[in-house]
Design a protein around this motif. Sequence first.
Motif, PDB file in Angstrom:
ATOM      1  N   ASP A  66      22.579 -17.884  12.085  1.00 55.63           N
ATOM      2  CA  ASP A  66      23.134 -17.509  10.775  1.00 55.63           C
ATOM      3  C   ASP A  66      22.334 -16.379  10.132  1.00 55.63           C
ATOM      4  O   ASP A  66      22.907 -15.445   9.563  1.00 55.63           O
ATOM      5  CB  ASP A  66      23.159 -18.715   9.841  1.00 55.63           C
ATOM      6  N   MET A  67      21.004 -16.454  10.228  1.00 57.16           N
ATOM      7  CA  MET A  67      20.161 -15.412   9.650  1.00 57.16           C
ATOM      8  C   MET A  67      20.422 -14.065  10.323  1.00 57.16           C
ATOM      9  O   MET A  67      20.509 -13.026   9.646  1.00 57.16           O
ATOM     10  CB  MET A  67      18.688 -15.790   9.784  1.00 57.16           C
ATOM     11  N   ARG A  69      23.169 -13.122  11.924  1.00 59.27           N
ATOM     12  CA  ARG A  69      24.517 -12.651  11.572  1.00 59.27           C
ATOM     13  C   ARG A  69      24.543 -12.063  10.158  1.00 59.27           C
ATOM     14  O   ARG A  69      25.201 -11.065   9.904  1.00 59.27           O
ATOM     15  CB  ARG A  69      25.530 -13.778  11.697  1.00 59.27           C
ATOM     16  N   ARG A  70      23.817 -12.709   9.211  1.00 60.93           N
ATOM     17  CA  ARG A  70      23.751 -12.156   7.851  1.00 60.93           C
ATOM     18  C   ARG A  70      23.067 -10.793   7.854  1.00 60.93           C
ATOM     19  O   ARG A  70      23.498  -9.859   7.186  1.00 60.93           O
ATOM     20  CB  ARG A  70      23.005 -13.111   6.928  1.00 60.93           C
ATOM     21  N   GLU A  71      21.995 -10.687   8.621  1.00 62.78           N
ATOM     22  CA  GLU A  71      21.254  -9.422   8.695  1.00 62.78           C
ATOM     23  C   GLU A  71      22.128  -8.322   9.281  1.00 62.78           C
ATOM     24  O   GLU A  71      22.074  -7.177   8.846  1.00 62.78           O
ATOM     25  CB  GLU A  71      19.991  -9.629   9.542  1.00 62.78           C
ATOM     26  N   MET A  72      22.920  -8.684  10.272  1.00 64.09           N
ATOM     27  CA  MET A  72      23.774  -7.695  10.925  1.00 64.09           C
ATOM     28  C   MET A  72      25.132  -7.558  10.242  1.00 64.09           C
ATOM     29  O   MET A  72      25.936  -6.701  10.611  1.00 64.09           O
ATOM     30  CB  MET A  72      23.981  -8.080  12.394  1.00 64.09           C
ATOM     31  N   SER A  73      25.399  -8.410   9.248  1.00 65.01           N
ATOM     32  CA  SER A  73      26.670  -8.429   8.515  1.00 65.01           C
ATOM     33  C   SER A  73      27.866  -8.616   9.440  1.00 65.01           C
ATOM     34  O   SER A  73      28.875  -7.938   9.334  1.00 65.01           O
ATOM     35  CB  SER A  73      26.846  -7.157   7.688  1.00 65.01           C
ATOM     36  N   LEU A  74      27.736  -9.542  10.354  1.00 62.36           N
ATOM     37  CA  LEU A  74      28.829  -9.867  11.267  1.00 62.36           C
ATOM     38  C   LEU A  74      29.491 -11.157  10.818  1.00 62.36           C
ATOM     39  O   LEU A  74      28.828 -12.084  10.382  1.00 62.36           O
ATOM     40  CB  LEU A  74      28.300 -10.053  12.706  1.00 62.36           C
ATOM     41  N   PRO A  75      30.834 -11.228  10.935  1.00 60.81           N
ATOM     42  CA  PRO A  75      31.504 -12.477  10.584  1.00 60.81           C
ATOM     43  C   PRO A  75      31.206 -13.552  11.612  1.00 60.81           C
ATOM     44  O   PRO A  75      30.920 -13.244  12.766  1.00 60.81           O
ATOM     45  CB  PRO A  75      32.981 -12.110  10.601  1.00 60.81           C
TER      46      PRO A  75
END
Length: 76
Positions: A66-67, A69-75
Motif C-alpha cells: 500500500d505504501m 502504491r501510494r508513493e507511485m500513485s497507482l490504483p
Amino acid sequence: MSDMTEQEAWELDELLTGTTPEVDPSVQGPFIKHRTMMVALDQLSAQYLTAKMLSTKQSPTEIISDMIRREMSLPK
C-alpha cells in the motif's frame, strides 16, 4: 479422531525415525524463491511497521505494498 494405542505409537515412532526423507533439491519452496526479496529494516522502520500491522490487522507485505502504491500513485 481416536487416540493411538501404545503399539500404534511405537510403530509410528519406528516408521518416522527409521525412514530417511527423500528430498529433491531442484524443487524450490516459497522461502527459497523469495529470499532475494528479503530486506533488512532499521529500528524505526521496524517499529513503525509493527505498530501499523497491529493497528490495521494487515500483513507487513500488505502495508508495504500500500505504501509503495501510494508513493507511485497507482490504483489498487
